[in-house]
Each structure stands twice: as C-alpha cells, then as structure tokens.
Write an enzyme that holds these catalytic residues in place. Sequence first.
Site: not given
Length: 334
Positions: A18, A20, A198, A201, A279-280
């Site tokens: 995962h 981005h 997604h 969350e 994630d980021d």
Amino acid sequence: MDEEQLARIAGLPKTELHLHFEGAAPPAFIRGLAAEKQVDLSRIFNEDGSYAYRDFTHFLSVYEAATGVLKTPEDFARLCRAVLEESAANGVVYSETFLSPDFCGGGDVSAWRDYLHAIREAAEAAERDLGVTLRGIVTCIRHFGPDKARAAALCAAETADDWLVGFGMAGDENRGRQRDFAYSFDMAREAGLQLTSHAGEWRGPSEVREAVEDLRVTRIGHGVRAIEDPATVEMLAERGVTLEVCPGSNVVLGVYPALADHPIDRLRRAGVKVTVSTDDPPFFHTTMRREYTGLAQRFGWDEEVFAEINNTAMDAAFCDAATRAAVKKRLEPS
C-alpha cells in the site's frame, strides 16, 4: 526488546502493498521539480521542508498541489527512481504502488500509455540497480466521482499485463458509496486485474463489508475500523481478505490517538490477514524501517511475526506466480 534485536528487525527484507506513488515523493524532489518549472509551492511546506497540512481534507489538497508539478512522463520516471531509492534504503524488496491515470494524462488511454511506459522503464532499471521489484495498481479517485473512475478503469483494462496487475480506489472515503463504483471494478475484473479498495479508515465496519460484498475485492486498503464489529472481523477472517494496514498513517491522521491504540495486533490475533505499509511515507513522517521498529516495540513483534507478515503480503500480492516465488526466496532467512 533490546537495541540489537530492534536493529535486526529494522534491517529485515520487507514487502509493501500500500504505497501511493505520488504520495511517496520525497519533499526535496517535489521542491526541486517545482523550482525547475518555476512553480511556487512554498505554501505546502513547513519551515523544515516537510509537507504541511492541517487534517485529512487539507492533506488531499496538498497532495494534489504537489502532484501538480508532475507534468510529463519523464517527470514520473524521475519520481519512480526517487521513490524506489527510498524503498531500497528501507530494505523493501517488493512493492505495489497506486498509480492514477487522472494524474498521468488526465484519464486519456493514449497519454496514459506514455506515462506508464516511462514509469515501467524506470522501475525495471531500479530493479536491476537497487533490487526492488515494483508492480502497479491503477486507482480511481473516489472524490472525482464514478464517471472519472470509469475512465481510469478503461486505462487499466487497456494496459493490464504482468506489470500493471491491479485496480483499486483511493481518495476521500466520505464521498459516495463503494457500490457507486461497481461498474469500474467489474470492467477491471473482466480484464483480469485483481482488486483492492480503500475502506474502513474514516467510515466504519459497514464500509469494509460493502467493499468486499459489492466490489468483490480480495484486499482492503486500511480496513482497520472493522475491529469495531466482531461480525465484520469474522467475515474478513473467514473469506481470507487481506488488509493493507498503515499504522503510522492512521496515527498521524488521527484515526487512532497513538500506536498503542491501533488494532493491527488485535486483528491479526483474530485471524485477519494483515500486512504493513507506509501509505504516503513523507507526508506521515514514516518509513518501513520505522513501521517495523514501532510495531516491535509496542506489540512485541519479533522476527517470526514479521516473517509471517511478509509471507501474508506475498500470498496476497497481485504479481504473477514466478515473481512471487522469486521474492519469497529473497525473504528467507540468510
């Protein structure tokens, strides 16, 4: 857990499902690209050079501003190298990254092919040079709406192969419903792509269930709020749905107040398949090394648990069998 064991855990080979693509852009890379293009992005950075945002909604606008300086296939090829250098520095040997045709050619299939070709060439060069295997997952952007999602799904369907292996959905979970995007997911599935979305969350367990039942995904991005409903946890465990869990991201964005409150360990103990990702990462001040050491310190996860986590990730990876087998060999203890 002593410092020596933490160092061993930090140095383990890792898998990440995962990530981005644009969200992994190092701030220095974006600042440099903005300077080359004479674009003033000073408002999106803190004084220390990190990305600046107030909350999740503002994070999305900063993310899109940073992405705005990525204009050409060559820009994305350079970004690919920068992202994979960071991955390699953190011991990642296999990664799947979310790519959006909305940011790469505006959803036009012909333009998307050019961007994808440039990214893939850079990824293959990085695999030779750095030892990181990368695969792509096309994502539609939820808050752009179902029509844009169909264009993204068409781009995915037209370029599906052994490198472009999946389709998913990212963006603002509080906009619309999972089922609004069923057409796009059906199109991607018919093209042979594997599916993730997604969910869970920001919205609760019902969102996770809807993604599994209405979109028929085999993986969920985040999914952590499933813990609030025992029946949903049981459903995930029984169906073997894998969660792409990003603990550091969840804490920084305020989904949970601290890592001690995060449900990843409870989900794992309940039989849900969990994996670990960033994630980021530069937005959330994390790395894969930091994720591993944090989980080791907080939940006592040792090398055996992380071996399980990596094996779970590779079993859930969207790559072909030959790639999976090759990566699993690299994950074996030396």
